[in-house]
Design a protein around this motif. Structure first.
Motif, PDB file in Angstrom:
ATOM      1  N   MET A 144       0.837  -1.201   0.000  1.00  0.00           N
ATOM      2  CA  MET A 144       0.000   0.000   0.000  1.00  0.00           C
ATOM      3  C   MET A 144       0.871   1.249   0.000  1.00  0.00           C
ATOM      4  SD  MET A 144      -1.372  -0.206   3.925  1.00  0.00           S
ATOM      5  CE  MET A 144      -0.205  -0.490   5.269  1.00  0.00           C
ATOM      6  N   HIS A 145       0.295   2.302  -0.549  1.00  0.00           N
ATOM      7  CA  HIS A 145       1.032   3.550  -0.686  1.00  0.00           C
ATOM      8  C   HIS A 145       1.353   4.181   0.667  1.00  0.00           C
ATOM      9  CE1 HIS A 145       1.915   7.674  -2.212  1.00  0.00           C
ATOM     10  NE2 HIS A 145       2.342   7.001  -3.253  1.00  0.00           N
ATOM     11  N   GLU A 146       0.546   3.873   1.697  1.00  0.00           N
ATOM     12  CA  GLU A 146       0.787   4.425   3.035  1.00  0.00           C
ATOM     13  C   GLU A 146       2.176   4.059   3.563  1.00  0.00           C
ATOM     14  OE1 GLU A 146      -1.977   3.106   2.032  1.00  0.00           O
ATOM     15  OE2 GLU A 146      -3.682   4.310   2.712  1.00  0.00           O
ATOM     16  N   MET A 147       2.748   2.964   3.045  1.00  0.00           N
ATOM     17  CA  MET A 147       4.079   2.559   3.500  1.00  0.00           C
ATOM     18  C   MET A 147       5.135   3.600   3.155  1.00  0.00           C
ATOM     19  SD  MET A 147       3.977  -1.494   2.607  1.00  0.00           S
ATOM     20  CE  MET A 147       3.029  -2.661   3.614  1.00  0.00           C
ATOM     21  N   LYS A 148       4.902   4.336   2.074  1.00  0.00           N
ATOM     22  CA  LYS A 148       5.848   5.403   1.729  1.00  0.00           C
ATOM     23  C   LYS A 148       5.870   6.467   2.816  1.00  0.00           C
ATOM     24  CE  LYS A 148       6.305   5.225  -3.279  1.00  0.00           C
ATOM     25  NZ  LYS A 148       6.264   5.997  -4.545  1.00  0.00           N
ATOM     26  N   LEU A 149       4.707   6.768   3.365  1.00  0.00           N
ATOM     27  CA  LEU A 149       4.641   7.752   4.449  1.00  0.00           C
ATOM     28  C   LEU A 149       5.380   7.241   5.671  1.00  0.00           C
ATOM     29  CD1 LEU A 149       3.540  10.419   5.539  1.00  0.00           C
ATOM     30  CD2 LEU A 149       1.441   9.204   6.184  1.00  0.00           C
ATOM     31  N   THR A 150       5.252   5.956   5.959  1.00  0.00           N
ATOM     32  CA  THR A 150       5.990   5.357   7.078  1.00  0.00           C
ATOM     33  C   THR A 150       7.492   5.548   6.879  1.00  0.00           C
ATOM     34  OG1 THR A 150       4.267   3.712   7.490  1.00  0.00           O
ATOM     35  CG2 THR A 150       6.483   3.199   8.300  1.00  0.00           C
ATOM     36  N   GLY A 151       7.947   5.335   5.655  1.00  0.00           N
ATOM     37  CA  GLY A 151       9.359   5.507   5.347  1.00  0.00           C
ATOM     38  C   GLY A 151       9.826   6.950   5.452  1.00  0.00           C
ATOM     39  N   GLU A 152       8.917   7.893   5.233  1.00  0.00           N
ATOM     40  CA  GLU A 152       9.256   9.306   5.338  1.00  0.00           C
ATOM     41  C   GLU A 152       9.273   9.783   6.791  1.00  0.00           C
ATOM     42  OE1 GLU A 152       6.424  11.359   2.945  1.00  0.00           O
ATOM     43  OE2 GLU A 152       7.135  10.474   1.058  1.00  0.00           O
ATOM     44  N   LEU A 153       8.382   9.231   7.605  1.00  0.00           N
ATOM     45  CA  LEU A 153       8.250   9.691   8.982  1.00  0.00           C
ATOM     46  C   LEU A 153       9.229   9.025   9.944  1.00  0.00           C
ATOM     47  CD1 LEU A 153       4.350   9.805   9.342  1.00  0.00           C
ATOM     48  CD2 LEU A 153       5.914  11.737   9.013  1.00  0.00           C
ATOM     49  N   TYR A 154       9.666   7.815   9.600  1.00  0.00           N
ATOM     50  CA  TYR A 154      10.512   7.046  10.508  1.00  0.00           C
ATOM     51  C   TYR A 154      11.744   6.510   9.786  1.00  0.00           C
ATOM     52  CZ  TYR A 154       6.317   6.913  13.442  1.00  0.00           C
ATOM     53  OH  TYR A 154       5.223   7.262  14.193  1.00  0.00           O
ATOM     54  N   ILE A 181       9.400   1.683   2.636  1.00  0.00           N
ATOM     55  CA  ILE A 181       9.689   2.055   4.029  1.00  0.00           C
ATOM     56  C   ILE A 181      11.176   2.325   4.258  1.00  0.00           C
ATOM     57  CG2 ILE A 181       7.672   0.830   4.938  1.00  0.00           C
ATOM     58  CD1 ILE A 181       9.557  -1.438   5.805  1.00  0.00           C
ATOM     59  N   ASN A 182      11.967   2.200   3.186  1.00  0.00           N
ATOM     60  CA  ASN A 182      13.413   2.475   3.259  1.00  0.00           C
ATOM     61  C   ASN A 182      14.113   1.625   4.313  1.00  0.00           C
ATOM     62  OD1 ASN A 182      13.367   4.557   1.259  1.00  0.00           O
ATOM     63  ND2 ASN A 182      12.523   5.957   2.791  1.00  0.00           N
ATOM     64  N   CYS A 183      13.784   0.339   4.328  1.00  0.00           N
ATOM     65  CA  CYS A 183      14.396  -0.567   5.298  1.00  0.00           C
ATOM     66  C   CYS A 183      15.040  -1.737   4.563  1.00  0.00           C
ATOM     67  CB  CYS A 183      13.342  -1.078   6.277  1.00  0.00           C
ATOM     68  SG  CYS A 183      13.996  -2.212   7.516  1.00  0.00           S
ATOM     69  N   LYS A 184      16.297  -1.997   4.885  1.00  0.00           N
ATOM     70  CA  LYS A 184      17.038  -3.076   4.228  1.00  0.00           C
ATOM     71  C   LYS A 184      17.028  -4.382   5.013  1.00  0.00           C
ATOM     72  CE  LYS A 184      20.242  -0.067   1.686  1.00  0.00           C
ATOM     73  NZ  LYS A 184      19.724  -0.454   0.367  1.00  0.00           N
ATOM     74  N   ASN A 185      16.620  -4.340   6.273  1.00  0.00           N
ATOM     75  CA  ASN A 185      16.609  -5.537   7.127  1.00  0.00           C
ATOM     76  C   ASN A 185      15.178  -6.021   7.326  1.00  0.00           C
ATOM     77  OD1 ASN A 185      19.500  -5.612   7.792  1.00  0.00           O
ATOM     78  ND2 ASN A 185      19.085  -3.706   8.887  1.00  0.00           N
ATOM     79  N   ILE A 186      14.850  -7.130   6.700  1.00  0.00           N
ATOM     80  CA  ILE A 186      13.483  -7.636   6.707  1.00  0.00           C
ATOM     81  C   ILE A 186      13.443  -9.043   7.308  1.00  0.00           C
ATOM     82  CG2 ILE A 186      11.449  -8.152   5.298  1.00  0.00           C
ATOM     83  CD1 ILE A 186      12.392  -5.192   5.189  1.00  0.00           C
ATOM     84  N   ILE A 187      12.471  -9.267   8.168  1.00  0.00           N
ATOM     85  CA  ILE A 187      12.175 -10.613   8.659  1.00  0.00           C
ATOM     86  C   ILE A 187      10.857 -11.046   8.035  1.00  0.00           C
ATOM     87  CG2 ILE A 187      11.571 -12.005  10.679  1.00  0.00           C
ATOM     88  CD1 ILE A 187      13.536 -10.378  12.305  1.00  0.00           C
ATOM     89  N   GLY A 188      10.887 -12.187   7.349  1.00  0.00           N
ATOM     90  CA  GLY A 188       9.687 -12.677   6.682  1.00  0.00           C
ATOM     91  C   GLY A 188       8.736 -13.358   7.650  1.00  0.00           C
ATOM     92  N   MET A 189       7.444 -13.224   7.371  1.00  0.00           N
ATOM     93  CA  MET A 189       6.423 -13.898   8.183  1.00  0.00           C
ATOM     94  C   MET A 189       5.233 -14.255   7.313  1.00  0.00           C
ATOM     95  SD  MET A 189       4.938 -10.750  10.493  1.00  0.00           S
ATOM     96  CE  MET A 189       4.108  -9.329   9.788  1.00  0.00           C
ATOM     97  N   HIS A 190       4.312 -15.019   7.906  1.00  0.00           N
ATOM     98  CA  HIS A 190       3.076 -15.417   7.235  1.00  0.00           C
ATOM     99  C   HIS A 190       3.355 -16.176   5.937  1.00  0.00           C
ATOM    100  CE1 HIS A 190      -1.174 -15.166   5.991  1.00  0.00           C
ATOM    101  NE2 HIS A 190      -1.423 -14.828   7.247  1.00  0.00           N
ATOM    102  N   TYR A 191       4.124 -17.252   6.067  1.00  0.00           N
ATOM    103  CA  TYR A 191       4.437 -18.097   4.914  1.00  0.00           C
ATOM    104  C   TYR A 191       4.568 -19.547   5.367  1.00  0.00           C
ATOM    105  CZ  TYR A 191       9.246 -18.115   6.662  1.00  0.00           C
ATOM    106  OH  TYR A 191      10.361 -18.283   7.467  1.00  0.00           O
TER     107      TYR A 191
END
Length: 226
Positions: A144-154, A181-191
């Motif tokens: 969702m586009h809202e994730m871009k805002l998350t990346g801008e605010l945090y 979200i401008n994050c390079k460290n991701i933990i996968g879930m729901h798989y």
């Protein structure tokens, strides 16, 4: 920060000396058959939404441990009516400072109901600020586009994102979400838990690596330090 994985979207984070459990679904999960939910301790339980694969062990663990359950107002009311009184209701955009850090409830593009069909409010994710780090737990969500805002605010240091597809984002959309979200460290879930969300782990790891991202797929019952 110590992170333990219990399968599906259930993680235990140890923050500021507190045990913070996310979306407890253990007992019905065949992949987590070696995990005894009755031995899991928690000071806080954060619930993104009420589907059974996120809340199957919620009442039992909350009742046994006395943990504060942080969730939507609707889930809080549902729990109160079932004997779980130690709840902290929140809603989208709201923030609260707990003993382990600040928590902000953010939007997740997903449906939300409780195991008995009761309306659970809006599905949510959480932004946690603790120990000088910012963690984004997206909950079940579409891209969702809202994730871009998350990346801008945090400045997100670590993100938990679904990658199983069908009910949530798949691998390709999760790569895009990571960039939003401008994050390079991701933990996968729901798989992998059900046939609908089986993934090719090698493919997932390669796609994230090719995008300059680091995807961690933690073995159930294992812990990592971040």
């Amino acid at each position: 920060m110590r992170i333990t994985y219990y399968g599906q979207s259930c993680f235990l984070l140890e923050l500021q000396g507190k045990k913070v459990l996310f979306d407890p679904f253990i007992t019905p999960n065949e992949l987590a058959k070696d995990i005894d939910a009755d031995n899991i301790q928690a000071d806080f339980i954060l619930v993104s939404h009420g589907h059974s694969d996120h809340a199957a062990d919620l009442i039992s663990i909350a009742g046994r441990t006395g943990a504060t359950v942080v969730c939507s107002f609707e889930i809080s009311e549902w729990l109160n009516n079932r004997g779980v009184s130690n709840t902290h209701p929140m809603n989208l955009g709201g923030q609260w400072s707990f003993e382990f850090g600040k928590v902000k409830m953010v939007f997740a593009a997903h449906s939300n109901s409780l195991p008995d069909g009761t309306y659970g409010g809006t599905a949510a994710g959480f932004i946690i600020q603790s120990q000088g780090k910012t963690v984004y737990y997206s909950g079940d969500t579409a891209l969702m586009h809202e994730m871009k805002l998350t990346g801008e605010l945090y400045t997100i240091d670590l993100a938990f994102l679904p990658i199983g597809d069908n009910f949530t984002m798949g691998i390709d959309d999760a790569v895009i979400a990571s960039k939003f979200i401008n994050c390079k460290n991701i933990i996968g879930m729901h798989y992998d838990t059900f046939g609908y969300i089986k993934i090719d782990k090698k493919e997932a790891l390669a796609k994230f690596e090719n995008a300059g991202l680091r995807l961690s797929l933690i073995d159930i019952g294992s812990s990592i330090e971040f």
